[in-house]
Design a protein around this motif. Sequence first.
Motif, PDB file in Angstrom:
ATOM      1  N   HIS A 229       0.817  -1.209   0.000  1.00 29.07           N
ATOM      2  CA  HIS A 229       0.000   0.000   0.000  1.00 29.07           C
ATOM      3  C   HIS A 229       0.857   1.268   0.000  1.00 29.07           C
ATOM      4  N   GLU A 230       1.454   1.603   1.138  1.00 34.93           N
ATOM      5  CA  GLU A 230       2.206   2.854   1.225  1.00 34.93           C
ATOM      6  C   GLU A 230       3.667   2.648   0.837  1.00 34.93           C
ATOM      7  N   GLN A 231       4.226   3.651   0.171  1.00 36.31           N
ATOM      8  CA  GLN A 231       5.615   3.522  -0.267  1.00 36.31           C
ATOM      9  C   GLN A 231       6.590   3.656   0.895  1.00 36.31           C
ATOM     10  N   VAL A 232       6.232   4.427   1.921  1.00 39.72           N
ATOM     11  CA  VAL A 232       7.092   4.522   3.093  1.00 39.72           C
ATOM     12  C   VAL A 232       6.953   3.230   3.899  1.00 39.72           C
ATOM     13  N   ARG A 233       8.033   2.503   3.996  1.00 39.24           N
ATOM     14  CA  ARG A 233       8.029   1.214   4.704  1.00 39.24           C
ATOM     15  C   ARG A 233       8.047   1.464   6.210  1.00 39.24           C
ATOM     16  N   GLU A 234       7.137   0.860   6.932  1.00 38.00           N
ATOM     17  CA  GLU A 234       7.164   0.919   8.390  1.00 38.00           C
ATOM     18  C   GLU A 234       6.818  -0.454   8.978  1.00 38.00           C
ATOM     19  N   ASN A 235       7.270  -1.507   8.304  1.00 34.01           N
ATOM     20  CA  ASN A 235       6.924  -2.845   8.764  1.00 34.01           C
ATOM     21  C   ASN A 235       7.586  -3.205  10.088  1.00 34.01           C
ATOM     22  N   TYR A 236       8.574  -2.409  10.521  1.00 36.76           N
ATOM     23  CA  TYR A 236       9.160  -2.658  11.834  1.00 36.76           C
ATOM     24  C   TYR A 236       8.116  -2.470  12.937  1.00 36.76           C
ATOM     25  N   ASP A 350      19.823   9.112  18.396  1.00 38.20           N
ATOM     26  CA  ASP A 350      18.759  10.027  17.941  1.00 38.20           C
ATOM     27  C   ASP A 350      18.213   9.483  16.628  1.00 38.20           C
ATOM     28  N   ASN A 351      16.963   9.041  16.654  1.00 42.27           N
ATOM     29  CA  ASN A 351      16.376   8.446  15.459  1.00 42.27           C
ATOM     30  C   ASN A 351      15.572   9.477  14.684  1.00 42.27           C
ATOM     31  N   PHE A 352      15.229   9.098  13.451  1.00 50.49           N
ATOM     32  CA  PHE A 352      14.361   9.921  12.611  1.00 50.49           C
ATOM     33  C   PHE A 352      13.000   9.242  12.510  1.00 50.49           C
ATOM     34  N   GLU A 353      12.074   9.862  11.806  1.00 45.87           N
ATOM     35  CA  GLU A 353      10.743   9.307  11.651  1.00 45.87           C
ATOM     36  C   GLU A 353      10.447   9.029  10.186  1.00 45.87           C
ATOM     37  N   GLY A 354       9.400   8.239   9.946  1.00 40.12           N
ATOM     38  CA  GLY A 354       8.916   8.007   8.592  1.00 40.12           C
ATOM     39  C   GLY A 354       9.952   7.360   7.703  1.00 40.12           C
ATOM     40  N   ALA A 355      10.151   7.943   6.523  1.00 44.95           N
ATOM     41  CA  ALA A 355      11.027   7.344   5.516  1.00 44.95           C
ATOM     42  C   ALA A 355      12.480   7.283   5.947  1.00 44.95           C
TER      43      ALA A 355
END
Length: 435
Positions: A229-236, A350-355
Amino acid sequence: MSTLQRLKVSSNKRFLIHEDGTPFFWLGDTAWELFHKLNREEAELYLRNRAQLKFNVVQAVALAEFDGVATSSAYGRQPLKRNAAGDYDPTMPDTDGDDHYWAHVDYIIDLAASLGLYVALLPTWGDKYHQDAFGKGPEIFNGENAKVYGRWLGERYRNRSNIIWVLGGDRSLMTRNHFEVNNGLAAGLREAVQDSQLITFHPSGNTSSSRHMHDEPWLDFNMIQSGHHEQVRENYKHMKGDYDRLPVKPVVDAEPAYEDHPVNFNASRGYFDQADVRTGAYYGVFAGGFGTTYGHHSIWSMTTEPGPYFIMTWQDALNRPGATQMQHLRALMESRSYLDRVPDQSLIADNFEGANGMVATRGENYGLIYSPNGIPFRASLRSWAGSHVSASWFDPRTGEYSAIGEFLSREEEKVKLTPPTSGRGNDWVLVLTAS
């Protein structure tokens, strides 16, 4: 018959292992229409290619999605007979003659075993019990005939050590019959194979087998379909949900986005590419998966007539970049201590969000951080007792390492690191090794 070792769940319930206790990293490929559409020569071409690319699992369906009950195999045979009412009957597999449908399935399973490949075998695609808004059907299953069919399959293939059973077939379970069919299949299989073969469940898109089946005693491990569905992977996020669930069961993302699949099933939005494939794979493994599954949109379907939706033939898709690169992930994970590995986001200061979100995993003496777009970040070196930590970059495209240097883990708890390149498709793994 297969000479591959049977698989089982590790004692810590996080991984799959061989009978002798050695680790098994699941590197799957999606070939849903393998039995239904390919002849023996084509099947051999496909399986040899996958073995050469270091895949060790192929996911295929006995009663296939593309009208696999009512249309014939490459040899003109159908899997089931019709009963007195004229309906296709799962209690009546057609095994008449020597060259029947199931003999073709036998041949492919045994050929796969000879090449070192396990077969994650779906007894049926989900439209055969839940046609829903898509799929050819027909709906032919209930709890009773599903159990008979499951027992027959189990008896036929229980001596094949390269079989992993996969129920579900890409459908949500919405009625009592949907549950009865899958539990019936599981009961029939268990009667025949006992505990000699693993059983799992392939769910609908953007969900996990744990949604409906986690507490079923027959479910040996969970499968996620993070989907297309979405191109931004967030399967984690899916992976963490299953990793934290009790009772503990192993988990794998068995259907992240396929290479060259239209984004959200809409060709006008473009197609998932090798970068999407790599990100889904590394996210899923680093977040706690015991492996990953690759897929190509034209290969699962065994497409021979390309168009905007399936954009190439399956033969042309065999060596697409994402497919050739999956072996590097397997090599990376198998090169380090295995059964002690856990997901650990504390390695990322320090992490980022989304893509740009990063995911980390570690073992007793190592840590791995996946950066999907090569953006500079800070890593924490506080997880090991050793005084020194050596660092290097691992390239998911080539499998090559490049040294960074050595750090004092206690004095330099947070270290800023800049990957060699940045931008979409410039993903990197930071490899930390304690000494």
